[in-house]
Design an enzyme around this catalytic site. Structure first.
Site, PDB file in Angstrom:
ATOM      1  N   SER A 286       0.809  -1.217   0.000  1.00 55.73           N
ATOM      2  CA  SER A 286       0.000   0.000   0.000  1.00 55.73           C
ATOM      3  C   SER A 286       0.835   1.256   0.000  1.00 55.73           C
ATOM      4  O   SER A 286       1.845   1.355   0.669  1.00 55.73           O
ATOM      5  CB  SER A 286      -0.904   0.010   1.219  1.00 55.73           C
ATOM      6  OG  SER A 286      -1.527   1.255   1.315  1.00 55.73           O
ATOM      7  N   LYS A 287       0.355   2.203  -0.799  1.00 60.26           N
ATOM      8  CA  LYS A 287       1.022   3.500  -0.831  1.00 60.26           C
ATOM      9  C   LYS A 287       0.826   4.196   0.507  1.00 60.26           C
ATOM     10  O   LYS A 287       1.556   5.092   0.857  1.00 60.26           O
ATOM     11  CB  LYS A 287       0.378   4.384  -1.897  1.00 60.26           C
ATOM     12  CG  LYS A 287       0.733   4.017  -3.296  1.00 60.26           C
ATOM     13  CD  LYS A 287       0.181   5.079  -4.223  1.00 60.26           C
ATOM     14  CE  LYS A 287       0.100   4.515  -5.626  1.00 60.26           C
ATOM     15  NZ  LYS A 287      -0.422   5.462  -6.579  1.00 60.26           N
ATOM     16  N   ARG A 288      -0.183   3.806   1.217  1.00 56.75           N
ATOM     17  CA  ARG A 288      -0.481   4.493   2.466  1.00 56.75           C
ATOM     18  C   ARG A 288       0.434   4.073   3.612  1.00 56.75           C
ATOM     19  O   ARG A 288       0.509   4.724   4.625  1.00 56.75           O
ATOM     20  CB  ARG A 288      -1.952   4.297   2.840  1.00 56.75           C
ATOM     21  CG  ARG A 288      -2.850   5.253   2.068  1.00 56.75           C
ATOM     22  CD  ARG A 288      -4.300   4.911   2.186  1.00 56.75           C
ATOM     23  NE  ARG A 288      -4.680   3.910   1.218  1.00 56.75           N
ATOM     24  CZ  ARG A 288      -4.926   4.160  -0.065  1.00 56.75           C
ATOM     25  NH1 ARG A 288      -4.816   5.387  -0.502  1.00 56.75           N
ATOM     26  NH2 ARG A 288      -5.274   3.218  -0.898  1.00 56.75           N
ATOM     27  N   PHE A 293       7.851   4.417   1.424  1.00 56.77           N
ATOM     28  CA  PHE A 293       8.357   5.569   0.694  1.00 56.77           C
ATOM     29  C   PHE A 293       9.877   5.578   0.735  1.00 56.77           C
ATOM     30  O   PHE A 293      10.485   5.274   1.766  1.00 56.77           O
ATOM     31  CB  PHE A 293       7.785   6.867   1.266  1.00 56.77           C
ATOM     32  CG  PHE A 293       6.326   7.013   0.958  1.00 56.77           C
ATOM     33  CD1 PHE A 293       5.907   7.300  -0.327  1.00 56.77           C
ATOM     34  CD2 PHE A 293       5.371   6.811   1.945  1.00 56.77           C
ATOM     35  CE1 PHE A 293       4.550   7.393  -0.633  1.00 56.77           C
ATOM     36  CE2 PHE A 293       4.019   6.907   1.648  1.00 56.77           C
ATOM     37  CZ  PHE A 293       3.619   7.202   0.362  1.00 56.77           C
TER      38      PHE A 293
END
Ligand code: GLU
Length: 523
Positions: A286-288, A293
């Protein structure tokens, strides 16, 4: 928009007459096809660069470099409502950090720029005009409320919402009347039945009958901004993109793109869709999750090479999976024909191990080692600052010695400022009772160690020390070698566990060892 309006009021030709038959096209991998390889990574700056994005960028980079081509960064910022401040710069900065800088990009510029879609609106307007002229596109005057209602109705009857193509067949007169009231309509692309089939370089032959599952898509919004599909096709053409390597989530959109190429009379590029990158358990990366990152990995001390290595290791594209590959090795060994349709399963728990390997490789290179020493000095300064008893610990020779001794045992430079390693930089707090609890011979052993350090041949090499340390319990009934080691480890580091005592002594240097042992005697 003014030109567009004039086009709208001119009678159109029947749709599709400009269409070029795509026919069967031989899959080309670039080499030997004669044309230069030009690939692009085209993220939307709606978030910072994460591992999934890095992987797409990396495969593009590897393909470009393998075939002597160019790697382009294009930022797809046409949905202005979703832009995240700082994301555009972060994406490019992180590609640089990862060691895979684009050849052409918003920061670097290049012959086919600008590389930000919001600065290319004229090109999309021209393409839309061409499509309006042939009747391949048409204005849509449906209100937002009507579209919302359509959506709600579809959802209520458990159907996938789709535009009902209501404005598709408006007469010239109707268009003129509606334009008078609404001079900035959205423009939709007339989806043809029978989408062209195409041979994806990874997924093989494909065809998605878009017209039977979707309504005609908006290609230009009333604010003059294009939507993804038009902008992507126009830019891939104008930027001379030879191969589109992108995530497999775009596979189903490719037929729509091919219809656009056909309607615009443009030759399409080759397509290669990359399978998904998932967590080891198959769940979505998930990007969340903040920790995927790139910035977080960089801040935590992970090396770009380790990240590139782990994300290629868990997927396909190579004859074999193997840990420790460097970027030049990845370029040399990458083979697009070896990418399979299977998802890549990423086990981030293995990342420290990948990092350890790459850190070790860097330490073995003198120039890289010098840079690591500089970074470690900063980390020590940051972690201990005013607690440092003596600035001499920051001496490059001292820091380098510690790095050389500890490489292989640590995964990240940061590990060297962890509590377990703090004794290397600051004085440990050791109480005499703590030592007496380990052995009754604290003074005798301490004196023997001091003598050892004064004597000849105490160059403090680990081998010499190991041999000498073995002799320390001689003539002390009931005192075992293991007790002596425990005692010295606690005296020197304040900790019951840690590196071997001989290594600790070499790390600290004779002067510091002497001081710490003398402190034991005077306590
Ligand atoms: N802007 C799209 C994305 O962020 C790019 C898709 C493509 O590469 O065509 O995924």
């Amino acid at each position: 928009m003014a030109v567009l309006l004039r086009t709208l009021l001119r009678p159109g030709r029947p749709p599709g007459v400009l269409g070029r038959s795509l026919g069967r096209r031989e899959a080309s991998l670039g080499s030997g096809s004669g044309a230069a390889v030009r690939v692009r990574f085209a993220p939307s700056p709606t978030g910072f660069l994460h591992l999934g994005g890095l992987r797409t960028a990396l495969y593009n980079y590897l393909f470009a470099k393998k075939h002597g081509g160019s790697f382009i960064l294009r930022l797809e910022d046409t949905d202005q409502t979703r832009l995240v401040p700082g994301a555009a710069d972060n994406i490019e900065d992180m590609l640089e950090w990862a060691g895979i800088p684009p050849d052409e990009s918003p920061h670097r510029g290049g012959p086919r720029g600008p590389y930000l879609q919001s600065q290319r609106l004229e090109l999309y307007a021209q393409a839309t005009e061409a499509l309006l002229k042939t009747g391949a596109a048409y204005p849509c005057f449906c209100s937002a409320q009507r579209l919302e209602l359509l959506k709600k109705e579809a959802l209520r009857s458990h159907q996938t919402p789709r535009y009902d193509n209501r404005c598709r067949n408006l007469s010239q007169k109707q268009v003129a009347e509606k334009l008078a009231k609404d001079p900035r309509p959205a423009i939709r692309f007339r989806l043809q039945e029978e989408a062209p089939a195409f041979e994806d370089l990874v997924y093989g032959w494909n065809r998605h009958e878009v017209a039977s599952v979707e309504g005609d898509p908006v290609i230009l919004k009333s604010d003059g901004f294009p939507t993804y599909h038009l902008a992507c096709v126009v830019d891939d053409h104008h930027m001379g993109i030879s191969h589109v390597l992108r995530g497999s989530e775009w596979l189903v959109s490719t037929s729509k793109h091919l219809l656009l190429y056909q309607a615009l009379g443009l030759p399409p590029p080759h397509f290669a869709h990359l399978p998904l990158l998932l967590n080891r358990d198959g769940s979505k990366l998930s990007k969340r999750q903040g920790d995927i990152f790139l910035e977080s990995f960089a801040a935590a001390g992970f090396l770009p090479d380790a990240l590139l290595d782990i994300i290629t290791n868990c997927g396909s594209g190579f004859a074999e999976n193997q840990m420790g590959r460097t970027l030049p090795e990845l370029i040399a060994q990458f083979d697009l024909t070896r990418i399979t349709c299977h998802s890549a399963l990423l086990d981030l728990e293995k990342l420290p191990e990948f990092n350890r390997l790459h850190l070790r490789r860097l330490v073995s290179d003198e120039t890289q080692r010098r840079q690591l020493v500089g970074k470690l000095q900063l980390l020590v300064e940051e972690a201990f600052g005013s607690q440092l008893p003596d600035r001499a610990v920051l001496d490059p020779a001292n820091v380098e010695r510690i790095l050389l001794l500890r490489q292989g045992h640590i995964c990240r430079l940061q590990d060297l400022v962890s509590p377990a390693h703090s004794f290397l930089w600051t004085h440990p707090a050791v109480g005499r009772t703590q030592l007496d609890a380990i052995s009754e011979q604290v003074d005798v052993i301490a004196k023997r160690v001091l003598r050892l350090l004064e004597g000849p041949g105490t160059s403090l090499s680990q081998d010499v020390l190991n041999a000498e340390l073995k002799k320390l319990p001689e003539g002390l009934p009931g005192t075992k070698y293991s007790h002596v080691m425990k005692l010295l480890r606690v005296a020197l580091s304040g900790q019951p566990q840690g590196p071997p005592v001989a290594e600790m002594m070499v790390s600290l240097g004779p002067k510091e060892v002497r001081e710490r042992i003398q402190k034991v005697l005077s306590s």
